[in-house]
Structures are given as C-alpha cells and as structure tokens.
Design a protein around this motif. Structure first.
Motif, PDB file in Angstrom:
ATOM      1  N   UNK A 278       0.824  -1.208   0.000  1.00 24.21           N
ATOM      2  CA  UNK A 278       0.000   0.000   0.000  1.00 24.21           C
ATOM      3  C   UNK A 278       0.857   1.256   0.000  1.00 24.21           C
ATOM      4  N   UNK A 279       2.016   1.183   0.646  1.00 26.72           N
ATOM      5  CA  UNK A 279       2.892   2.353   0.767  1.00 26.72           C
ATOM      6  C   UNK A 279       3.999   2.384  -0.289  1.00 26.72           C
ATOM      7  N   UNK A 280       4.081   1.350  -1.104  1.00 24.96           N
ATOM      8  CA  UNK A 280       5.204   1.215  -2.041  1.00 24.96           C
ATOM      9  C   UNK A 280       5.151   2.248  -3.166  1.00 24.96           C
ATOM     10  N   UNK A 281       6.334   2.684  -3.588  1.00 27.75           N
ATOM     11  CA  UNK A 281       6.425   3.564  -4.759  1.00 27.75           C
ATOM     12  C   UNK A 281       5.994   2.837  -6.027  1.00 27.75           C
ATOM     13  N   UNK A 282       5.964   1.496  -5.977  1.00 32.14           N
ATOM     14  CA  UNK A 282       5.576   0.689  -7.131  1.00 32.14           C
ATOM     15  C   UNK A 282       4.094   0.319  -7.115  1.00 32.14           C
ATOM     16  N   UNK A 283       3.346   0.808  -6.157  1.00 32.25           N
ATOM     17  CA  UNK A 283       1.936   0.412  -5.997  1.00 32.25           C
ATOM     18  C   UNK A 283       1.154   0.567  -7.306  1.00 32.25           C
ATOM     19  N   UNK A 284       1.228   1.724  -7.932  1.00 34.18           N
ATOM     20  CA  UNK A 284       0.471   1.960  -9.159  1.00 34.18           C
ATOM     21  C   UNK A 284       0.845   0.999 -10.261  1.00 34.18           C
ATOM     22  N   UNK A 285       2.151   0.742 -10.420  1.00 30.44           N
ATOM     23  CA  UNK A 285       2.623  -0.166 -11.466  1.00 30.44           C
ATOM     24  C   UNK A 285       2.191  -1.598 -11.187  1.00 30.44           C
ATOM     25  N   UNK A 286       2.195  -2.005  -9.914  1.00 30.23           N
ATOM     26  CA  UNK A 286       1.779  -3.364  -9.554  1.00 30.23           C
ATOM     27  C   UNK A 286       0.289  -3.557  -9.853  1.00 30.23           C
ATOM     28  N   UNK A 287      -0.515  -2.556  -9.490  1.00 30.14           N
ATOM     29  CA  UNK A 287      -1.960  -2.645  -9.740  1.00 30.14           C
ATOM     30  C   UNK A 287      -2.247  -2.651 -11.238  1.00 30.14           C
ATOM     31  N   UNK A 288      -1.522  -1.833 -11.988  1.00 31.52           N
ATOM     32  CA  UNK A 288      -1.707  -1.822 -13.444  1.00 31.52           C
ATOM     33  C   UNK A 288      -1.324  -3.179 -14.048  1.00 31.52           C
ATOM     34  N   UNK A 289      -0.231  -3.754 -13.567  1.00 33.56           N
ATOM     35  CA  UNK A 289       0.193  -5.075 -14.045  1.00 33.56           C
ATOM     36  C   UNK A 289      -0.870  -6.120 -13.736  1.00 33.56           C
ATOM     37  N   UNK A 290      -1.445  -6.040 -12.543  1.00 31.50           N
ATOM     38  CA  UNK A 290      -2.490  -6.968 -12.122  1.00 31.50           C
ATOM     39  C   UNK A 290      -3.708  -6.870 -13.042  1.00 31.50           C
ATOM     40  N   UNK A 291      -4.094  -5.656 -13.394  1.00 31.19           N
ATOM     41  CA  UNK A 291      -5.261  -5.453 -14.256  1.00 31.19           C
ATOM     42  C   UNK A 291      -5.004  -5.980 -15.669  1.00 31.19           C
ATOM     43  N   UNK A 292      -3.827  -5.690 -16.214  1.00 31.93           N
ATOM     44  CA  UNK A 292      -3.485  -6.187 -17.552  1.00 31.93           C
ATOM     45  C   UNK A 292      -3.502  -7.711 -17.559  1.00 31.93           C
ATOM     46  N   UNK A 293      -2.951  -8.320 -16.510  1.00 39.13           N
ATOM     47  CA  UNK A 293      -2.927  -9.782 -16.431  1.00 39.13           C
ATOM     48  C   UNK A 293      -4.331 -10.367 -16.392  1.00 39.13           C
TER      49      UNK A 293
END
Length: 390
Positions: A278-293
């Motif tokens: 939740x606090x990670x600088x990569x949060x947005x990229x991880x969520x975007x990757x999850x959605x694409x997958x």
C-alpha cells in the motif's frame, strides 16, 4: 477443486484437432485442467523414470498401448514421442482430441510440438487463477491488496498446503532458473539472469528500455532482447505493444513491460507485506500489471488472442489499454477506491480523438461497485477480468 474457465476452450479445440498442447507458466494448473476436462483419458507422466525409459526405447509401440489416446504429462522429457504421435495420427483414422500434451518446460514442449505436429495440433495457454475463478471457488477475499500481494498461482490457494508467500516464490524462482532458464543460456550467466529478472520487475508498467536494463546489469542490449524473449516465452512477462491508430498523432513504437503475476512481481520488488504494498512507490505499477494480467487471462481462457495494446503519442498523452474485442474499449487503470469522474479524462480525450466510431470508455479502479457515469464504465476490481466478455 476450482473449475477452470479454460475448460470449455480446451474441449472446443479438442473437438477439432488430434492433439492439443496446454502451455503456460510453471504451477499454473495445466495437468489439473487436462484431467478435469478429460477424466476418462489415461494419464501418463514422463516424470516416472520407468515410463519415460519405456517410451523412449520404442515410442511407436508405446503409443499402441493407448488406442483411445491419453494425457501425456511432461511430454518434452521424451522428445521421440512427438514424431511417434505424428506417425500414430497419420496412420490411423482421424480422432479429434486423441492426445493432450502438457509439460512444465514451455520452451521444449512447444518447440517439439511445432516441429513435429504442425497442422495437427492446437495450443491453449493457461495462466494462473483469474479473479473470476477465485470468486467461483469462494476463495476471493474482500481485500484487493491481499490478493494482489499473494498473486494467483494455484498452489498458494491449496487448502491442503500451507505455503507462506515469500517461501513459495523463493522456491519458484529457483526452480524456474534451474529447470527452464539453464537450458536456454550459459550456466555462468544464471546469477546475472536472476538480477535481470529483478531489474525487469522495476520496469513493470513502463515503456521498455533495453538499453537501461542492459546498463543496470552490465550486459549488451542484444542479450537483454534474448533474455526478454525467454521471460515472455515462459509466461513470466507480457510485452504490450503500442496501438497502430495514429489519429493524426505521432505515436511511440516501444512496447510496455508487464509481469503476469502480481505476487511474483511483489516478491521480486521485495515488497514483503500488504502494508508495504500500500505504501510502495511501485503500488500503481503493480496494480496496473495486475489489471493487464486479468484481461490476458480471461481472453486466453476463452481460447482467443488478447488483442490488447496501449496508446501513447510523442507528447506523452496515454491511454493504458486499448482492447480490440467484440467492441473496442479504451481503458484507464487507477489505484483508487473512489469512482471519480476526473479519473476518466484521458479516456474521454481519446474517445474524442476517435470521433463517433463506437469505441467505449472504461476506468478500472479498486472500488467494490461497477457503475456508469456519463457514458464511462467504472469497473470494480472484482469485475476486471469479466468486463466486456459477455
């Protein structure tokens, strides 16, 4: 046991082709799917040394023991079996779905099937569980971050096993390097390749820069290109190509890199808890990757091509995903729980560029409610995979 959505596509392919190969990453459930779809078929595993040696000694005669066909697991461990399957099919009356071939080493399985069974075989790609499959199996929790952190590999949802996420992914990466990658690269480069995977994780959701990755690990750009193809062929990453409709704009030509499993991505980024995610600088990229997958899974589960691209012009205007399905959808992915109208600005601007051509707009967000606001669909994370699949 969770019912796999891809079962219908597998049965459809098996009604047309004599051989169907099920490919996908390690531990995605390929063998389980084959047994689920064909419970009456004999099951053979070349993990069994005795069976493997018997098949290798005389593969043509070996297949005579299975007049009704079989599920052959770890088929790539007996390369001679592929020519024998071809001969068997050609010498007997055509029987659709006679042999179902699976294996954990995707490189060798697909290469052998392509070389020996061209025109006789179809492939089904199986990725880890989708949101819809977990929902149908009553395994979908209410906390989206917990699911994203855990990822979707089936063993992590097996109630008979008690894996911790970090330990399982440590083992997964080691197994992948030892059994898949080692056969594709020089052994002395394995440690560099592991660093390469970790560097790639920091680029998930971004435009691919082979030069930057090459500098980060000290190898050449051509080597990076080769290694990226290994990750893509083994279903660790997906390269999302840019859209080709310029709409009067000069477009970028570089793909975007996405990791297919968010749990593996979190592990490689050393995100060690839901709170850190939740606090990670990569949060947005991880969520975007999850959605694409999720979109990839559900298209592949239907036995269809993904038909996903992204739109970005030279001035930086971007729409996360253009889905060219029954209708065309312009989709933005947001890491927020509120369905606010301003989240759809890029989607609306893109639709205006296209004019009145029937393209639809959507925003994927982390809220629990799917709704429409002024013609734009705001799609809950629980519905990402099934959006527009009807």
């Amino acid at each position: 046991m969770i019912e796999r959505t891809a079962k219908d596509a597998l049965l459809r392919l098996a009604s047309q082709f004599a051989v169907v190969g099920i490919t996908g990453p390690r531990q995605s459930g390929k063998t389980t799917l084959a047994k689920m779809a064909f419970p009456e078929k004999r099951y053979i595993s070349f993990d069994d040394k005795n069976i493997r040696e018997l098949a290798a000694a005389n593969p043509t005669d070996f297949l005579l023991a299975f007049p009704d066909g079989a599920i052959i697991d770890e088929a790539q461990k007996v390369p001679e079996i592929f020519d024998a399957v071809k001969y068997h099919i050609d010498q007997n009356a055509f029987t659709p779905g006679k042999f179902i071939l699976t294996g954990s080493n995707q490189f060798n399985l697909k290469q052998n099937m392509t070389d020996s069974l061209a025109g006789r075989a179809a492939f089904l790609k199986l990725l880890p569980f989708s949101i819809g499959e977990l929902k149908n199996g009553n395994l979908l929790g209410s906390n989206v971050y917990e699911m994203i952190f855990k990822g979707c590999y089936p063993p992590l949802y097996d109630s008979a096993k008690h894996f911790t996420v970090d330990d399982w992914f440590n083992s997964y990466v080691d197994t992948y390097l030892d059994l898949d990658v080692e056969s594709q690269i020089n052994y002395s480069n394995l440690s560099v390749f592991k660093k390469f995977i970790q560097i790639c994780a920091t680029y998930s959701g971004q435009m691919l820069s082979m030069d930057s990755i090459a500098r980060g690990i000290g190898v050449s750009a051509p080597t990076v290109k080769q290694w990226l193809s290994i990750l893509e062929s083994s279903f660790i990453i997906h390269l999302l190509e840019p859209d080709t409709q310029n709409l009067g704009k000069s477009l970028v030509k570089t793909p975007k890199l996405y990791f297919i499993d968010s749990g593996l991505l979190c592990h490689l980024l050393r995100v060690e808890s839901v709170e850190e995610l939740i606090l990670s600088e990569y949060k947005g990229a991880i969520i975007e990757s999850f959605a694409i997958a999720e979109m990839l899974k559900n298209r592949l589960n239907l036995g269809k091509q993904p038909n996903l691209t992204f739109y970005r012009d030279q001035k930086g205007f971007e729409v996360d995903t253009i889905a060219d399905w029954k209708h065309t959808f312009a989709i933005e992915i947001k890491s927020t729980i509120e369905a606010e109208q301003n989240l759809s600005k890029n989607t609306r601007d893109y639709l205006a560029l296209r004019g009145n051509d029937g393209c639809r707009g959507a925003v994927f967000y982390l809220g629990d409610l799917t709704l429409s606001i002024n013609g734009i669909d705001y799609v809950s994370w629980k519905d990402w995979g099934n959006y527009a699949m009807k």
